[in-house]
Design a protein around this motif. Structure first.
Motif, PDB file in Angstrom:
ATOM      1  N   CYS A   1       0.811  -1.219   0.000  1.00  0.00           N
ATOM      2  CA  CYS A   1       0.000   0.000   0.000  1.00  0.00           C
ATOM      3  C   CYS A   1       0.844   1.269   0.000  1.00  0.00           C
ATOM      4  CB  CYS A   1      -0.935   0.019   1.207  1.00  0.00           C
ATOM      5  SG  CYS A   1      -1.602  -1.582   1.647  1.00  0.00           S
TER       6      CYS A   1
ATOM      7  N   CYS B   1       1.513   3.805  -2.949  1.00  0.00           N
ATOM      8  CA  CYS B   1       0.662   4.959  -3.252  1.00  0.00           C
ATOM      9  C   CYS B   1       0.326   5.772  -1.996  1.00  0.00           C
ATOM     10  CB  CYS B   1      -0.634   4.510  -3.902  1.00  0.00           C
ATOM     11  SG  CYS B   1      -0.377   3.721  -5.508  1.00  0.00           S
TER      12      CYS B   1
ATOM     13  N   MET C   1      -8.079   3.404  -6.914  1.00  0.00           N
ATOM     14  CA  MET C   1      -7.559   2.443  -5.938  1.00  0.00           C
ATOM     15  C   MET C   1      -7.771   1.030  -6.495  1.00  0.00           C
ATOM     16  SD  MET C   1      -6.673   1.374  -2.856  1.00  0.00           S
ATOM     17  CE  MET C   1      -6.676  -0.341  -2.318  1.00  0.00           C
TER      18      MET C   1
HETATM   19  C1  HEC Z   1      -1.731   2.089  -7.160  1.00  0.00           C
HETATM   20  C2  HEC Z   1      -1.924   2.951  -6.026  1.00  0.00           C
HETATM   21  C3  HEC Z   1      -2.551   2.383  -4.778  1.00  0.00           C
HETATM   22  C4  HEC Z   1      -2.170   1.290  -4.049  1.00  0.00           C
HETATM   23  C5  HEC Z   1      -0.981   0.363  -4.311  1.00  0.00           C
HETATM   24  C6  HEC Z   1      -3.047   1.195  -2.923  1.00  0.00           C
HETATM   25  N1  HEC Z   1      -3.978   2.206  -2.981  1.00  0.00           N
HETATM   26 FE1  HEC Z   1      -5.525   2.496  -1.673  1.00  0.00          FE
HETATM   27  N2  HEC Z   1      -6.105   4.132  -2.733  1.00  0.00           N
HETATM   28  C7  HEC Z   1      -5.495   4.605  -3.876  1.00  0.00           C
HETATM   29  C8  HEC Z   1      -6.220   5.769  -4.351  1.00  0.00           C
HETATM   30  C9  HEC Z   1      -5.863   6.593  -5.574  1.00  0.00           C
HETATM   31  C10 HEC Z   1      -7.287   5.979  -3.471  1.00  0.00           C
HETATM   32  C11 HEC Z   1      -8.364   7.057  -3.527  1.00  0.00           C
HETATM   33  C12 HEC Z   1      -9.495   6.493  -4.340  1.00  0.00           C
HETATM   34  C13 HEC Z   1     -10.634   7.469  -4.448  1.00  0.00           C
HETATM   35  O1  HEC Z   1     -11.316   7.693  -3.431  1.00  0.00           O
HETATM   36  O2  HEC Z   1     -10.817   8.011  -5.526  1.00  0.00           O
HETATM   37  C14 HEC Z   1      -7.179   4.929  -2.447  1.00  0.00           C
HETATM   38  C15 HEC Z   1      -8.081   4.805  -1.399  1.00  0.00           C
HETATM   39  C16 HEC Z   1      -7.994   3.802  -0.436  1.00  0.00           C
HETATM   40  C17 HEC Z   1      -8.934   3.650   0.650  1.00  0.00           C
HETATM   41  C18 HEC Z   1     -10.117   4.533   0.961  1.00  0.00           C
HETATM   42  C19 HEC Z   1     -11.309   4.030   0.201  1.00  0.00           C
HETATM   43  C20 HEC Z   1     -12.531   4.884   0.488  1.00  0.00           C
HETATM   44  O3  HEC Z   1     -13.625   4.342   0.409  1.00  0.00           O
HETATM   45  O4  HEC Z   1     -12.401   6.080   0.799  1.00  0.00           O
HETATM   46  C21 HEC Z   1      -8.527   2.562   1.366  1.00  0.00           C
HETATM   47  C22 HEC Z   1      -9.196   2.010   2.617  1.00  0.00           C
HETATM   48  C23 HEC Z   1      -7.355   2.045   0.722  1.00  0.00           C
HETATM   49  N3  HEC Z   1      -7.049   2.813  -0.373  1.00  0.00           N
HETATM   50  C24 HEC Z   1      -6.656   0.949   1.168  1.00  0.00           C
HETATM   51  C25 HEC Z   1      -5.531   0.437   0.539  1.00  0.00           C
HETATM   52  C26 HEC Z   1      -4.826  -0.714   0.998  1.00  0.00           C
HETATM   53  C27 HEC Z   1      -5.175  -1.531   2.233  1.00  0.00           C
HETATM   54  C28 HEC Z   1      -3.776  -0.914   0.138  1.00  0.00           C
HETATM   55  C29 HEC Z   1      -2.733  -2.013   0.193  1.00  0.00           C
HETATM   56  C30 HEC Z   1      -3.193  -3.351   0.332  1.00  0.00           C
HETATM   57  C31 HEC Z   1      -3.846   0.109  -0.875  1.00  0.00           C
HETATM   58  N4  HEC Z   1      -4.917   0.911  -0.588  1.00  0.00           N
HETATM   59  C32 HEC Z   1      -2.969   0.224  -1.951  1.00  0.00           C
HETATM   60  C33 HEC Z   1      -4.385   4.091  -4.497  1.00  0.00           C
HETATM   61  C34 HEC Z   1      -3.696   2.952  -4.098  1.00  0.00           C
END
Ligand code: HEC
Ligand code: HEC
Length: 263
Positions: free
Chosen positions: A90, A93, A132
């Motif tokens: 995670c 990003c 995400m």
């Molecule tokens: C490639 C990039 C990337 C990776 C790697 C990544 N994320 Fe994210 N994540 C994002 C982005 C961009 C958003 C915002 C999405 C949106 O709300 O538009 C986000 C949002 C989230 C949110 C909030 C969702 C919401 O409903 O507001 C959670 C929880 C989250 N990520 C968990 C994780 C977890 C746990 C991991 C690892 C297992 C992870 N992310 C890995 C890019 C990433």
């Protein structure tokens, strides 16, 4: 017979010239290639690798490989803690906010998202939402994703509880309660006796107090963690990656009690 032999060894003037040229040419070609190789290696090293920008670029280039290594499919599957998942998958990003990801420890970024509640956040992390990717693009179990969500959300002010199996690998499984040595005997015989009955590879033998004394002194929880994750000649879960943790705990309990330990 003798005649044809003499003929074969006799070289014509052309053949002599060819062999002399070839004899000179081959070493020259070799030297030329070596020089080219050295020059090209030096050339490759010319670009600046010390500046911060160049190092960042290198890190970015090797990151996918580093992630693959962290998620090596051949490695015995050991459930990762939230912090480990975060760091391996995670953070790519969520550390710097790439693609608009809410940043680790940033209460402003997370505030309204936390309001959606734990279940929704985990669902979005598992299924993906907008930029995400599902499971952050990693090969993770639902629990591992949930733990990483808890880890991140709590860094930004939430106080979610990590899911059940989340007990960090070091502790005895919270759900299993006290290990049951009687049940452990069965798991032991199926999975552990192959080494621990006769002392294969230096395994401490079942009930051999001398071999177990110092180990028992480490306490059950430490022994369990060593059996779960492996230590030196002891493979993780005795080499049976699919062994349920409760069975493993019982087997460790059995070895522990047989060696004079008190649960
Ligand atoms: C490639 C990039 C990337 C990776 C790697 C990544 N994320 Fe994210 N994540 C994002 C982005 C961009 C958003 C915002 C999405 C949106 O709300 O538009 C986000 C949002 C989230 C949110 C909030 C969702 C919401 O409903 O507001 C959670 C929880 C989250 N990520 C968990 C994780 C977890 C746990 C991991 C690892 C297992 C992870 N992310 C890995 C890019 C990433
Ligand atoms: C392939 C052989 C092998 C198998 C199968 C095996 N073990 Fe072991 N085990 C070892 C060896 C070797 C050691 C000693 C490692 C050392 O301390 O160097 C060991 C050590 C241990 C220890 C002590 C660790 C410590 O910190 O001192 C425990 C507990 C243990 N094994 C439990 C188990 C359980 C439970 C199983 C079955 C689920 C099992 N082992 C299956 C080889 C094996």
């Amino acid at each position: 017979m003798a005649d044809s032999h003499a003929k074969m060894t006799q070289a014509t003037p052309q053949e002599v010239i060819i062999s002399v040229v070839a004899g000179l040419f081959a070493p020259l070609l070799a030297i030329f290639l070596i020089v080219m190789l050295v020059l090209s290696i030096q050339d490759n090293h010319k670009p600046d690798t010390t500046s911060e920008a160049a190092q960042k670029a290198t890190l970015a280039r090797i990151k996918p490989v580093a992630q693959l290594a962290a998620l090596d499919a051949n490695a015995p599957k050991v459930e990762k803690s939230g912090q480990e998942v975060y760091a391996a998958v995670c953070a790519a990003c969520h550390a710097a906010g790439a693609l608009g990801a809410p940043k680790f420890e940033n209460t402003g970024d997370w505030g309204s998202r936390l309001g959606q509640g734990y279940d929704t956040l985990v669902k979005h992390a598992i299924e993906g939402i907008r930029q995400m990717p599902p499971r952050g693009g990693g090969d993770l179990s639902d629990e591992e994703v949930a733990r990483a969500v808890v880890y991140m959300a709590n860094s930004a002010g939430a106080s979610f509880k990590a899911p059940e199996a989340a007990a960090p690998a070091a502790a005895a499984p919270a759900t299993a309660g006290k290990p049951d040595p009687a049940k452990g005997k069965i798991a032991y015989e199926a999975n552990c006796a192959v080494c621990h009955a006769s002392g294969v590879a230096g395994a401490p033998k079942l009930g051999d107090k001398a071999a177990w004394d110092a180990r028992v002194g480490q306490g059950y929880a430490t022994l369990y963690s060593h059996a779960l994750n492996g230590i030196r000649g002891m493979p993780a879960k005795g080499g049976n990656a699919s062994l349920p943790e409760a069975d493993l705990a019982n087997a460790v309990g059995y070895l522990f009690v047989e060696a004079g330990g008190k649960l």
